[in-house]
Scaffold this active site. Structure first.
Site, PDB file in Angstrom:
ATOM      1  N   PRO A  42       0.852  -1.208   0.000  1.00  0.00           N
ATOM      2  CA  PRO A  42       0.103   0.041  -0.102  1.00  0.00           C
ATOM      3  C   PRO A  42       0.996   1.318  -0.072  1.00  0.00           C
ATOM      4  O   PRO A  42       1.614   1.313   0.643  1.00  0.00           O
ATOM      5  CB  PRO A  42      -0.854  -0.098   1.173  1.00  0.00           C
ATOM      6  CG  PRO A  42       0.082  -1.061   2.062  1.00  0.00           C
ATOM      7  CD  PRO A  42       0.776  -1.904   1.123  1.00  0.00           C
ATOM      8  N   ASN A  43       0.316   2.221  -0.717  1.00  0.00           N
ATOM      9  CA  ASN A  43       0.829   3.660  -0.840  1.00  0.00           C
ATOM     10  C   ASN A  43       2.150   3.837  -1.472  1.00  0.00           C
ATOM     11  O   ASN A  43       2.492   4.718  -1.906  1.00  0.00           O
ATOM     12  CB  ASN A  43       1.132   4.227   0.621  1.00  0.00           C
ATOM     13  CG  ASN A  43       0.000   4.475   1.286  1.00  0.00           C
ATOM     14  OD1 ASN A  43      -1.364   5.046   0.712  1.00  0.00           O
ATOM     15  ND2 ASN A  43      -0.401   3.746   2.420  1.00  0.00           N
ATOM     16  N   ARG A  83       4.895  10.671  -2.886  1.00  0.00           N
ATOM     17  CA  ARG A  83       4.826  10.521  -1.289  1.00  0.00           C
ATOM     18  C   ARG A  83       5.707  10.986  -0.418  1.00  0.00           C
ATOM     19  O   ARG A  83       7.054  10.478  -0.928  1.00  0.00           O
ATOM     20  CB  ARG A  83       4.295   9.248  -1.251  1.00  0.00           C
ATOM     21  CG  ARG A  83       4.352   8.399   0.002  1.00  0.00           C
ATOM     22  CD  ARG A  83       4.251   7.225   0.227  1.00  0.00           C
ATOM     23  NE  ARG A  83       3.850   6.714   1.567  1.00  0.00           N
ATOM     24  CZ  ARG A  83       4.340   5.288   2.022  1.00  0.00           C
ATOM     25  NH1 ARG A  83       4.816   4.377   1.251  1.00  0.00           N
ATOM     26  NH2 ARG A  83       4.145   5.393   3.190  1.00  0.00           N
ATOM     27  N   TYR A 115      11.334   8.954   0.825  1.00  0.00           N
ATOM     28  CA  TYR A 115      10.876   7.816  -0.073  1.00  0.00           C
ATOM     29  C   TYR A 115      11.591   8.437  -1.373  1.00  0.00           C
ATOM     30  O   TYR A 115      11.762   7.561  -2.330  1.00  0.00           O
ATOM     31  CB  TYR A 115       9.551   7.498  -0.398  1.00  0.00           C
ATOM     32  CG  TYR A 115       9.089   6.872   0.902  1.00  0.00           C
ATOM     33  CD1 TYR A 115       9.548   5.530   1.631  1.00  0.00           C
ATOM     34  CD2 TYR A 115       8.046   7.466   1.664  1.00  0.00           C
ATOM     35  CE1 TYR A 115       8.918   5.096   2.669  1.00  0.00           C
ATOM     36  CE2 TYR A 115       7.411   6.681   2.647  1.00  0.00           C
ATOM     37  CZ  TYR A 115       7.766   5.971   3.424  1.00  0.00           C
ATOM     38  OH  TYR A 115       7.514   5.296   4.526  1.00  0.00           O
ATOM     39  N   ASN A 169       7.901  -5.394  -0.701  1.00  0.00           N
ATOM     40  CA  ASN A 169       7.964  -4.392   0.242  1.00  0.00           C
ATOM     41  C   ASN A 169       6.321  -4.411   0.546  1.00  0.00           C
ATOM     42  O   ASN A 169       5.825  -3.646  -0.249  1.00  0.00           O
ATOM     43  CB  ASN A 169       8.503  -3.057  -0.496  1.00  0.00           C
ATOM     44  CG  ASN A 169       8.277  -1.815   0.562  1.00  0.00           C
ATOM     45  OD1 ASN A 169       7.825  -2.106   1.588  1.00  0.00           O
ATOM     46  ND2 ASN A 169       9.156  -0.849   0.125  1.00  0.00           N
ATOM     47  N   ALA A 201       2.898  -0.729   4.899  1.00  0.00           N
ATOM     48  CA  ALA A 201       2.340  -0.710   6.159  1.00  0.00           C
ATOM     49  C   ALA A 201       1.996  -2.090   6.641  1.00  0.00           C
ATOM     50  O   ALA A 201       2.094  -2.385   7.898  1.00  0.00           O
ATOM     51  CB  ALA A 201       1.428   0.521   6.629  1.00  0.00           C
ATOM     52  N   HIS A 259       3.802  -4.073   9.318  1.00  0.00           N
ATOM     53  CA  HIS A 259       3.688  -4.074  10.798  1.00  0.00           C
ATOM     54  C   HIS A 259       2.401  -4.884  11.363  1.00  0.00           C
ATOM     55  O   HIS A 259       2.158  -4.656  12.534  1.00  0.00           O
ATOM     56  CB  HIS A 259       3.994  -2.567  10.998  1.00  0.00           C
ATOM     57  CG  HIS A 259       5.075  -1.833  10.191  1.00  0.00           C
ATOM     58  ND1 HIS A 259       6.295  -2.257  10.468  1.00  0.00           N
ATOM     59  CD2 HIS A 259       5.137  -0.963   9.233  1.00  0.00           C
ATOM     60  CE1 HIS A 259       6.961  -1.618   9.625  1.00  0.00           C
ATOM     61  NE2 HIS A 259       6.406  -0.624   8.798  1.00  0.00           N
ATOM     62  N   ASP A 272       1.587 -15.549   6.998  1.00  0.00           N
ATOM     63  CA  ASP A 272       1.223 -16.962   6.706  1.00  0.00           C
ATOM     64  C   ASP A 272       1.282 -17.577   5.147  1.00  0.00           C
ATOM     65  O   ASP A 272       1.542 -18.400   4.914  1.00  0.00           O
ATOM     66  CB  ASP A 272      -0.209 -17.215   6.906  1.00  0.00           C
ATOM     67  CG  ASP A 272      -0.369 -17.336   8.426  1.00  0.00           C
ATOM     68  OD1 ASP A 272       0.814 -17.339   9.193  1.00  0.00           O
ATOM     69  OD2 ASP A 272      -1.696 -17.236   9.189  1.00  0.00           O
ATOM     70  N   GLU A 297      12.254  -9.328   1.964  1.00  0.00           N
ATOM     71  CA  GLU A 297      11.747  -8.230   2.375  1.00  0.00           C
ATOM     72  C   GLU A 297      12.596  -6.920   2.151  1.00  0.00           C
ATOM     73  O   GLU A 297      13.836  -7.016   2.619  1.00  0.00           O
ATOM     74  CB  GLU A 297      11.544  -8.452   4.224  1.00  0.00           C
ATOM     75  CG  GLU A 297      11.038  -7.139   4.693  1.00  0.00           C
ATOM     76  CD  GLU A 297      10.722  -7.386   6.122  1.00  0.00           C
ATOM     77  OE1 GLU A 297      11.156  -8.417   6.630  1.00  0.00           O
ATOM     78  OE2 GLU A 297      10.245  -6.471   6.760  1.00  0.00           O
ATOM     79  N   HIS A 314      12.576  -2.616   2.730  1.00  0.00           N
ATOM     80  CA  HIS A 314      12.030  -1.247   3.129  1.00  0.00           C
ATOM     81  C   HIS A 314      13.367  -0.196   2.318  1.00  0.00           C
ATOM     82  O   HIS A 314      14.335  -0.286   2.595  1.00  0.00           O
ATOM     83  CB  HIS A 314      12.029  -1.236   4.538  1.00  0.00           C
ATOM     84  CG  HIS A 314      11.147  -2.146   5.025  1.00  0.00           C
ATOM     85  ND1 HIS A 314       9.587  -2.206   4.785  1.00  0.00           N
ATOM     86  CD2 HIS A 314      11.321  -3.306   5.565  1.00  0.00           C
ATOM     87  CE1 HIS A 314       9.110  -3.308   5.228  1.00  0.00           C
ATOM     88  NE2 HIS A 314      10.221  -4.091   5.642  1.00  0.00           N
ATOM     89  N   SER A 371      13.143   3.028   3.389  1.00  0.00           N
ATOM     90  CA  SER A 371      13.597   3.568   4.634  1.00  0.00           C
ATOM     91  C   SER A 371      14.166   2.690   5.615  1.00  0.00           C
ATOM     92  O   SER A 371      13.863   1.575   5.342  1.00  0.00           O
ATOM     93  CB  SER A 371      12.470   4.691   5.046  1.00  0.00           C
ATOM     94  OG  SER A 371      11.520   3.765   5.534  1.00  0.00           O
ATOM     95  N   ARG A 405      12.803   5.154  12.568  1.00  0.00           N
ATOM     96  CA  ARG A 405      11.498   5.739  12.281  1.00  0.00           C
ATOM     97  C   ARG A 405      10.682   5.443  13.631  1.00  0.00           C
ATOM     98  O   ARG A 405      11.158   4.850  14.587  1.00  0.00           O
ATOM     99  CB  ARG A 405      10.691   5.505  11.221  1.00  0.00           C
ATOM    100  CG  ARG A 405      11.876   6.070   9.954  1.00  0.00           C
ATOM    101  CD  ARG A 405      11.135   5.759   8.645  1.00  0.00           C
ATOM    102  NE  ARG A 405      10.042   6.649   8.541  1.00  0.00           N
ATOM    103  CZ  ARG A 405       9.132   6.166   7.562  1.00  0.00           C
ATOM    104  NH1 ARG A 405       9.294   5.205   6.727  1.00  0.00           N
ATOM    105  NH2 ARG A 405       7.813   6.917   7.301  1.00  0.00           N
ATOM    106  N   ARG A 438       6.871   0.982  13.591  1.00  0.00           N
ATOM    107  CA  ARG A 438       7.721   0.375  12.465  1.00  0.00           C
ATOM    108  C   ARG A 438       8.781  -0.383  12.683  1.00  0.00           C
ATOM    109  O   ARG A 438       9.305  -0.964  11.868  1.00  0.00           O
ATOM    110  CB  ARG A 438       8.299   1.619  11.373  1.00  0.00           C
ATOM    111  CG  ARG A 438       7.205   2.463  11.017  1.00  0.00           C
ATOM    112  CD  ARG A 438       7.863   3.521   9.953  1.00  0.00           C
ATOM    113  NE  ARG A 438       6.609   4.650   9.750  1.00  0.00           N
ATOM    114  CZ  ARG A 438       5.495   4.661   9.049  1.00  0.00           C
ATOM    115  NH1 ARG A 438       5.406   3.748   8.349  1.00  0.00           N
ATOM    116  NH2 ARG A 438       4.975   5.569   8.994  1.00  0.00           N
TER     117      ARG A 438
HETATM  118  C1  DQA Z   1       8.154   0.982   3.904  1.00  0.00           C
HETATM  119  C2  DQA Z   1       8.193   1.395   5.380  1.00  0.00           C
HETATM  120  C3  DQA Z   1       6.977   1.246   5.942  1.00  0.00           C
HETATM  121  O1  DQA Z   1       6.794   1.420   7.479  1.00  0.00           O
HETATM  122  C4  DQA Z   1       6.035   2.198   5.470  1.00  0.00           C
HETATM  123  O2  DQA Z   1       4.523   1.737   5.929  1.00  0.00           O
HETATM  124  C5  DQA Z   1       5.834   2.119   3.899  1.00  0.00           C
HETATM  125  C6  DQA Z   1       7.145   2.039   3.238  1.00  0.00           C
HETATM  126  C7  DQA Z   1       9.711   1.389   3.098  1.00  0.00           C
HETATM  127  O3  DQA Z   1       9.852   1.072   2.238  1.00  0.00           O
HETATM  128  O4  DQA Z   1      10.523   2.301   3.930  1.00  0.00           O
HETATM  129  O5  DQA Z   1       4.752   2.288   3.073  1.00  0.00           O
HETATM  130  O6  DQA Z   1       7.947  -0.124   3.390  1.00  0.00           O
END
Ligand code: DQA
Length: 159
Positions: A9-10, A17, A22, A87, A90, A93, A100, A111, A113, A115, A120, A124
């Site tokens: 998401p996002n 954003r 980012y 990635n 959110a 978390h 699963d 995995e 990320h 950032s 942070r 997170r």
């Molecule tokens: C993220 C870090 C997450 O905490 C956040 O909700 C994101 C992006 C990152 O790529 O740094 O949406 O996964």
């Protein structure tokens, strides 16, 4: 070799954003660059803001046409791949369902990320993805996806 990048998401808003966190590059531009560089493998990209759609895509990556999804949810080619860079945004978390789904498939999931989540907010710092992941890359900006792909390629070749 087929590697799938899944963004949660996002992450469709990358470039627009919170650019201070980012960056200002869109994922589409970065992905086009990656595809050019990684010409020895087949790279696919999937983004969704919906938790269940990410779970479905993980099932397809691991089980292909045997994933028992409705026709509309099925990847046209069956969707199986050799490795995944995830990635989960959110959902990292919060999502036991994505944890699963990773455990349910036998292909490696790295995995990523963008950032450094550990610098942070405290919410997170915990990841439901990490205990199920084959590896973790955090805090390298978009370059983290490239590092994850390089690591995955070696991991898959050694299997
Ligand atoms: C993220 C870090 C997450 O905490 C956040 O909700 C994101 C992006 C990152 O790529 O740094 O949406 O996964």
């Amino acid at each position: 070799m087929k590697i799938l990048i899944i963004n949660g998401p996002n992450l469709n808003l990358l470039g627009r954003r919170e650019p201070g966190i980012y960056g200002s590059d869109t994922f589409e531009d970065y992905f086009a660059q990656l595809q050019e560089e990684q010409s020895d493998i087949h790279l696919e990209y999937f983004q969704s803001n919906v938790e269940g759609a990410i779970v479905d895509r993980l099932h397809q990556a691991g089980f292909g046409k045997d994933a028992n999804l409705s026709e509309g949810e099925c990847h046209p080619d069956g969707g199986m791949v050799d490795g995944i860079v995830l990635n989960a945004g959110a959902y990292t978390h919060t999502s036991v369902a994505i944890h699963d789904a990773i455990k349910a498939i036998s292909i490696p999931v790295i995995e990523v990320h963008i950032s450094n989540v550990h610098q942070r907010e405290e919410f997170r710092h915990h990841s439901f993805i990490s205990p199920a992941a084959a590896g973790i890359i955090v805090g390298f900006g978009l370059n983290g996806y490239r590092l994850a792909i390089e690591g995955l390629k070696e991991m898959i070749e050694e299997e």
